[in-house]
Design a protein around this motif. Structure first.
Motif, PDB file in Angstrom:
ATOM      1  N   LYS A 140      41.031  49.533  20.699  1.00  0.00           N
ATOM      2  CA  LYS A 140      40.223  50.345  19.772  1.00  0.00           C
ATOM      3  C   LYS A 140      39.630  51.553  20.495  1.00  0.00           C
ATOM      4  CE  LYS A 140      36.561  48.323  18.218  1.00  0.00           C
ATOM      5  NZ  LYS A 140      35.553  47.539  17.467  1.00  0.00           N
TER       6      LYS A 140
ATOM      7  N   ALA B 200      33.744  45.804   6.649  1.00  0.00           N
ATOM      8  CA  ALA B 200      34.344  44.687   7.357  1.00  0.00           C
ATOM      9  C   ALA B 200      35.369  44.005   6.465  1.00  0.00           C
ATOM     10  CB  ALA B 200      33.260  43.705   7.771  1.00  0.00           C
TER      11      ALA B 200
ATOM     12  N   THR C 127      38.353  51.126  13.359  1.00  0.00           N
ATOM     13  CA  THR C 127      37.171  50.265  13.336  1.00  0.00           C
ATOM     14  C   THR C 127      37.473  48.830  13.761  1.00  0.00           C
ATOM     15  OG1 THR C 127      37.483  49.800  10.988  1.00  0.00           O
ATOM     16  CG2 THR C 127      36.042  51.657  11.571  1.00  0.00           C
ATOM     17  N   ASP C 128      38.762  48.440  13.737  1.00  0.00           N
ATOM     18  CA  ASP C 128      39.134  47.092  14.157  1.00  0.00           C
ATOM     19  C   ASP C 128      40.618  47.056  14.470  1.00  0.00           C
ATOM     20  OD1 ASP C 128      38.741  44.431  14.797  1.00  0.00           O
ATOM     21  OD2 ASP C 128      38.019  43.852  12.818  1.00  0.00           O
TER      22      ASP C 128
ATOM     23  N   GLU D  22      39.185  45.279  21.887  1.00  0.00           N
ATOM     24  CA  GLU D  22      38.175  46.322  22.112  1.00  0.00           C
ATOM     25  C   GLU D  22      38.751  47.476  22.925  1.00  0.00           C
ATOM     26  OE1 GLU D  22      35.055  46.797  20.859  1.00  0.00           O
ATOM     27  OE2 GLU D  22      35.627  45.127  19.576  1.00  0.00           O
TER      28      GLU D  22
END
Length: 136
Positions: free
Chosen positions: A110, A34, A126-127, A107
């Motif tokens: 992604k 993260a 991942t983001d 989202e």
């Protein structure tokens, strides 16, 4: 005259690196974690929203699980841009005004990118980070 000779190869190299549509940057930290890892910066998008009176100008960077994903993004760039343009232009300006709407769009981006790249989230994008987000 000497400056002109040395500047031309530099400008050519710069133009070639910008034309790929994606730039890889290491933001430090452990890859895939993260807030850390590598990011792939995409060229800006400008699309008409579903209500044709408004448009969205969007710049974004994708956090990627590893540097190899960057090569995959370059390989799939025409298809990725198509998928993202279709997704973005299907949105209404009102949907995107709220924080919830922006998170939902992140989202969807992604998921759409990973599906296009044929990768799972933990192996691909991942983001999503918006760097510019303007609705007019």
């Amino acid at each position: 005259m000497i400056l002109k000779k040395h500047l031309s190869p530099f400008l050519l190299c710069l133009a070639l690196s910008l034309s790929s549509g994606v730039a890889l940057a290491n933001s430090g930290g452990k890859e895939g974690g993260a807030g850390g890892g590598s990011t792939a910066k995409l060229e800006a998008f400008t699309v008409n929203l579903s209500s044709t009176e408004r448009y969205l100008q969007l710049s974004m960077a994708l956090q990627i699980a590893n540097a190899e994903v960057s090569d995959r993004i370059k390989m799939f760039m025409p298809k990725l841009r198509h998928v993202l343009i279709v997704l973005l232009s299907s949105k209404d300006g009102e949907q995107l005004q709220s924080l919830e709407g922006k998170h939902k769009l992140m989202e969807e981006i992604k998921e759409g990118v990973n599906k296009t790249l044929e990768l799972k989230e933990h192996d691909g994008v991942t983001d999503v980070f918006f760097e510019n987000f303007v609705i007019q």
